[in-house]
Design an enzyme around this catalytic site. Structure first.
Site, PDB file in Angstrom:
ATOM      1  CG  HIS A 188      -1.871  -1.360   1.300  1.00 47.28           C
ATOM      2  ND1 HIS A 188      -1.760  -2.259   1.922  1.00 47.28           N
ATOM      3  CD2 HIS A 188      -2.916  -1.252   0.707  1.00 47.28           C
ATOM      4  CE1 HIS A 188      -2.790  -3.293   1.745  1.00 47.28           C
ATOM      5  NE2 HIS A 188      -3.698  -2.536   1.070  1.00 47.28           N
ATOM      6  CG  HIS A 189       0.787   5.978  -1.413  1.00 46.72           C
ATOM      7  ND1 HIS A 189      -0.234   7.140  -1.196  1.00 46.72           N
ATOM      8  CD2 HIS A 189       1.848   6.443  -1.654  1.00 46.72           C
ATOM      9  CE1 HIS A 189       0.569   8.271  -1.287  1.00 46.72           C
ATOM     10  NE2 HIS A 189       2.043   7.858  -1.491  1.00 46.72           N
ATOM     11  N   GLY A 190       2.519   4.692   1.273  1.00 45.74           N
ATOM     12  CA  GLY A 190       2.617   5.210   2.585  1.00 45.74           C
ATOM     13  C   GLY A 190       2.200   6.621   2.485  1.00 45.74           C
TER      14      GLY A 190
ATOM     15  CD  GLU B 287       2.950  10.898  -0.748  1.00 44.88           C
ATOM     16  OE1 GLU B 287       3.519  10.234  -1.408  1.00 44.88           O
ATOM     17  OE2 GLU B 287       1.654  11.499  -1.360  1.00 44.88           O
TER      18      GLU B 287
ATOM     19  CB  THR C  98      -2.920   8.613  -2.257  1.00 48.16           C
ATOM     20  OG1 THR C  98      -2.548   7.727  -1.370  1.00 48.16           O
ATOM     21  CG2 THR C  98      -4.172   9.556  -2.153  1.00 48.16           C
TER      22      THR C  98
END
Ligand code: V1P
Ligand code: CA
Ligand code: ZN
Length: 397
Positions: free
Chosen positions: A188-190, A194, A220
């Protein structure tokens, strides 16, 4: 003792509190803190603890958590219980399915369970302690497998994460370190990390993840999302996103990882690195969609370790507990330099050994070539590498 010895010339610290394991998100919830029990059982039965400094982590205080999170959110987390939550917020009771996400992100992904705040403060305390050991040079590689909860926002729980231990740890590192590189290999996107460091040039965030805005959480992290657009904002171009399709394999991942991380280190010149090792990027993960094997995942750890910078290693996602345990045990062995010494055959006396029966008691089952074929073309991979190079060329060193 399995031939495991302390690493020569550097110190590895292991930060853990077994109290974390006993918390339950709920029967059907994919996040199982019990996977940490399995991880620990492998680390101990291989004798890897003898090569590290082990610290029983303490709970982070409310003040420490409030270094990033909003006070009213920290207060909320500290008082909410499954018993009082509907009394405090009757609007949460929206139906038989559970509650809506209107209040601080609470809902099906982030339920209020017994001991929630104790759970959060323990995993956060371990990351903060680990960062401090790196700052005062008592440790060169500090490990917290219970941390890595990268989605939590300033005043909102998200994606099984309530307190962002990574942000808290990086804030500690920034007291001593001018520049911190954050690398995230969870599927998954961090997004939480971020967002926290979006406008600074002192933290570079690099996340590798499955990206499909419509259907894959959190939606995202496209390639073009590189920081604030305004030319005067110091954070411009200090965010790197590596969006991927289903089924990426060990070979393409290693190639991509090295060709992204190497220029980041050369150009950004971090003085410390944080590596989030979410194990949901492995093949056969219950929520993931990549095809990585334990060795492919571990290669990222070996590669980052090779730069010899102070390194904080944290866990993250991972929803097939036995493979999470295999990956994090293997990665512990990489940190202490014992990966080539370990017998791939699991020790006979491993507690919970039965959990590993299905794949035949090995540390390295074949996790590739399941449902997902590799939907990432050579051209996709090269396009990402070029984009990252072009982006980094705008950063003055
Ligand atoms: O997809 C969603 C939300 C719920 N919908 C309204 C959109 N949530 C995901 C959350 C994944 C979190 C990953 C955390 C991490 O990056 C770091 C620890 O690994 C989700 C999914 C899924 N398949 O993506 N929630 C659940 N599954 C879920 C299933 C059963 C019970 C509770 C949650
Ligand atoms: Ca990621
Ligand atoms: Zn994840």
């Amino acid at each position: 003792n399995n031939g495991i010895t302390r690493p020569k010339g550097y110190t590895v610290s292991w930060h853990y509190n077994p109290e974390v394991e006993g918390h339950h998100f709920g029967q059907t919830h994919p996040m199982k803190p019990w996977r940490l029990t399995l991880t620990k059982s492998l680390v101990l039965s291989y004798g890897m603890h003898t090569a590290m400094d082990s610290y029983l982590s303490r709970a982070a205080t409310k003040d420490e958590i409030a270094e990033f999170h909003k006070d009213d959110y920290v207060d909320f987390l500290s008082i909410a219980t499954p018993q009082n939550i509907y009394e405090m917020y009757p609007e949460l009771a929206t139906g038989p399915q559970g509650y809506s996400s209107a209040i601080y992100g609470v809902g099906d992904d982030c339920p209020i369970f017994d001991g929630l705040f104790r759970y959060c403060s323990l995993y956060a305390g371990a990351s903060v302690d680990a960062a401090r050991k790196l700052c005062n040079k008592q440790s060169d590689i500090a490990i917290n497998w219970s941390g890595g909860l990268h989605h939590a926002k300033k005043a909102e729980a998200s994606g099984f994460c309530y307190v962002n231990d990574i942000v808290l740890a990086i804030l500690q590192l920034l007291r001593h370190h001018p520049r911190v590189l954050y690398i995230d290999i969870d599927v998954h996107h961090g997004d939480g990390v971020e967002q926290a460091f979006w406008s600074t040039d002192r933290v570079m965030c690099v996340s590798f993840h499955k990206y499909d805005r419509e259907v894959f959480f959190p939606g995202t992290g496209p390639l073009e999302s590189t920081g604030p657009l305004h030319p005067d904002n110091p954070g411009k171009n200090f965010t790197i996103n590596v969006p991927l399709n289903d089924g990426i394999d060990d070979e393409s991942y290693a190639y991509l990882f090295q060709n992204v991380v190497d220029p980041c280190i050369k150009i950004f010149q971090p003085t410390a690195v944080v590596l989030q090792c979410g194990a949901d990027s492995l093949g056969h993960d219950r929520l993931g969609c990549f095809n990585l094997n334990i060795r492919g995942h571990g290669q990222c750890v070996s590669y980052v370790k090779g730069f010899g910078l102070p390194l904080l290693v944290v866990g993250g996602g991972g929803y097939t507990p036995r493979n999470v345990a295999r990956a994090w045990a293997h990665e512990t062995s990489i940190c202490i330099g014992a990966d080539s010494t370990l017998n791939p055959e699991l020790p006979d006396h491993t507690p919970y050994r039965d959990a590993f029966r299905r794949e035949g008691f090995t540390l390295f089952p074949n996790l590739s070539g399941w449902r997902k074929e590799n939907m990432n073309t050579k051209a996709d991979i090269e396009r990402i590498i070029k984009h990252v190079r072009d982006q980094l060329s705008t950063i003055r060193t």
